[in-house]
Design an enzyme around this catalytic site. Sequence first.
Site, PDB file in Angstrom:
ATOM      1  CE  LYS A 244     -21.048  25.475  14.221  1.00  0.00           C
ATOM      2  NZ  LYS A 244     -19.571  25.438  14.279  1.00  0.00           N
TER       3      LYS A 244
ATOM      4  CB  SER B  96     -18.884  24.918  18.068  1.00  0.00           C
ATOM      5  OG  SER B  96     -18.408  25.308  16.792  1.00  0.00           O
TER       6      SER B  96
ATOM      7  CB  SER C 181     -16.014  23.791  15.334  1.00  0.00           C
ATOM      8  OG  SER C 181     -15.820  24.324  16.613  1.00  0.00           O
TER       9      SER C 181
HETATM   10  N1  GLN Z   1     -13.077  24.207  20.266  1.00  0.00           N
HETATM   11  C1  GLN Z   1     -12.481  25.396  19.721  1.00  0.00           C
HETATM   12  C2  GLN Z   1     -12.874  26.611  20.520  1.00  0.00           C
HETATM   13  O1  GLN Z   1     -13.708  26.493  21.394  1.00  0.00           O
HETATM   14  C3  GLN Z   1     -12.844  25.541  18.286  1.00  0.00           C
HETATM   15  C4  GLN Z   1     -14.108  26.247  18.038  1.00  0.00           C
HETATM   16  C5  GLN Z   1     -14.434  26.339  16.592  1.00  0.00           C
HETATM   17  O2  GLN Z   1     -13.731  25.790  15.731  1.00  0.00           O
HETATM   18  N2  GLN Z   1     -15.454  27.089  16.280  1.00  0.00           N
HETATM   19  O3  GLN Z   1     -12.349  27.666  20.301  1.00  0.00           O
END
Ligand code: GLN
Length: 483
Positions: A82, A157, A181
Amino acid sequence: MKNLDITKLTAREMREKLLSKEISSREIVSQHLDLIEKKEKDINAFISINKEEALIEGDKIDKKIKNGEKIGPLAGIPIGIKDNIITKNIKTTCGSKMLENFIPPYDATVIEKIKAADGIIIGKNNMDEFAMGSTTENSFFGPTRNPIDLERVPGGSSGGSAAGVGAYEMALALGSDTGGSIRQPASFCGLVGIRPTYGLVSRYGLVALANSLDQIGVIARNVEDATLLLETIIGHDKKDSTSIYMKNKDLLEKLNDNIKGIKIAIPKEFSNVEMDNGIEDIIKNSIKIFEKLGANIEEVSMPHFKYSLATYNILSNAEASSSLSRFDGIRYGYRTKEHSTLDELYMNTRGEAFGKEVKRRILEGTYYLNRNNREKYYNRALKLRTLIIEDFEKVYGKYDIILSPVSPVLPFKMGEDKNYLTNIFTVPVSLAGLPALSIPAGYVEGLPVGIQLIGDKFEELKLLNVALAFERDLALGGEADEI
Ligand code: GLN
């Protein structure tokens, strides 16, 4: 070996065939690079492809084998990273214009560990800007698409990491999970995604979204492959003050699928959440499977579950507003051309280089931390976090594992704004710093659905055993049956 599609093998099969000299490391790398070239215009799982370097590293491993030298546990296996994990000499953008051309001078600890295990960094994966999102649509480098249905989001993400593994562009990937994410894109792409216990994997070199929640973890096509990468990156690190020692980190060797007598809890509050059709049936079917495998399943109560989303939003945005203050046009990345004062330099840099969602969250977080609001929002959220942690502790006093959906919605079409719906089952785990994973449990109308298994702190092995037993019973091998 001619005519063998190496990309379809599991990471462990690649390793076996490499050791038995059926295939070379160069063949593994080049077949993956060819597939990446073919698929990327559709999927867009990568921001950078580490082509030359990956081939050179592949050759080095072949040489080692030829010379009879020992090779590491990840030898020759292509791994996607990532793009918020720092890689020496490879662009690390966080999916943002702010770091569009940032080339770090050092490796994150997890990257050092992968390299020491002879793993091959095949490239850097697309993501929602600074890991803010659930779809990988919020990337400066364009959205990633779900390999199962190109019109749908891969989740986020860590959507690039999941889509890439799902499309066989690489065997394994690292993601980061702040509020879900890793687990959520793994579920949307029909994969295994593990968020380990907070502190078990070093965060040194992970660009922070929210320090008290962020955790690096893995995405793979099955439990054993995921375990292989996970055990490589676990370990205490002096450079991360929140990192923890774990004595028994040899997970793969101890992995077994006998889960007779294991106690699984299902919080009754979870059933108050509205879900897309078909997801409940998948949960019911999963319960049947666990019962057949000899697990005891009971309903429990987590009375503070309903505060999780609000608590997460306040804490993660407050922390994000602080972590992202380092991007000021002076130290890293983008700098505006339009400035005559220092204030203008800061404002225009941030105004021009951050995307809409990032700005929105910084504003929201700053609001919660403002002198007049701090007590009302931030401090109350901290107290709620403690209550949520206590809910979990009570359950783990009696049970081994908690079972839940990963997402209440199926993988949705690009452009449909369902971001916030996806977080509800994943954020409580993040607030409590617990290990959890997403594992494929079936399909609804051709779309993959994962279930979430949550363990107590440092109970990674138990969690993986339960996942392995489930995976074997469903005989998925990474591909679930239609329910
Ligand atoms: N979907 C969640 C958010 O937008 C988690 C994001 C993440 O874990 N980086 O905050």
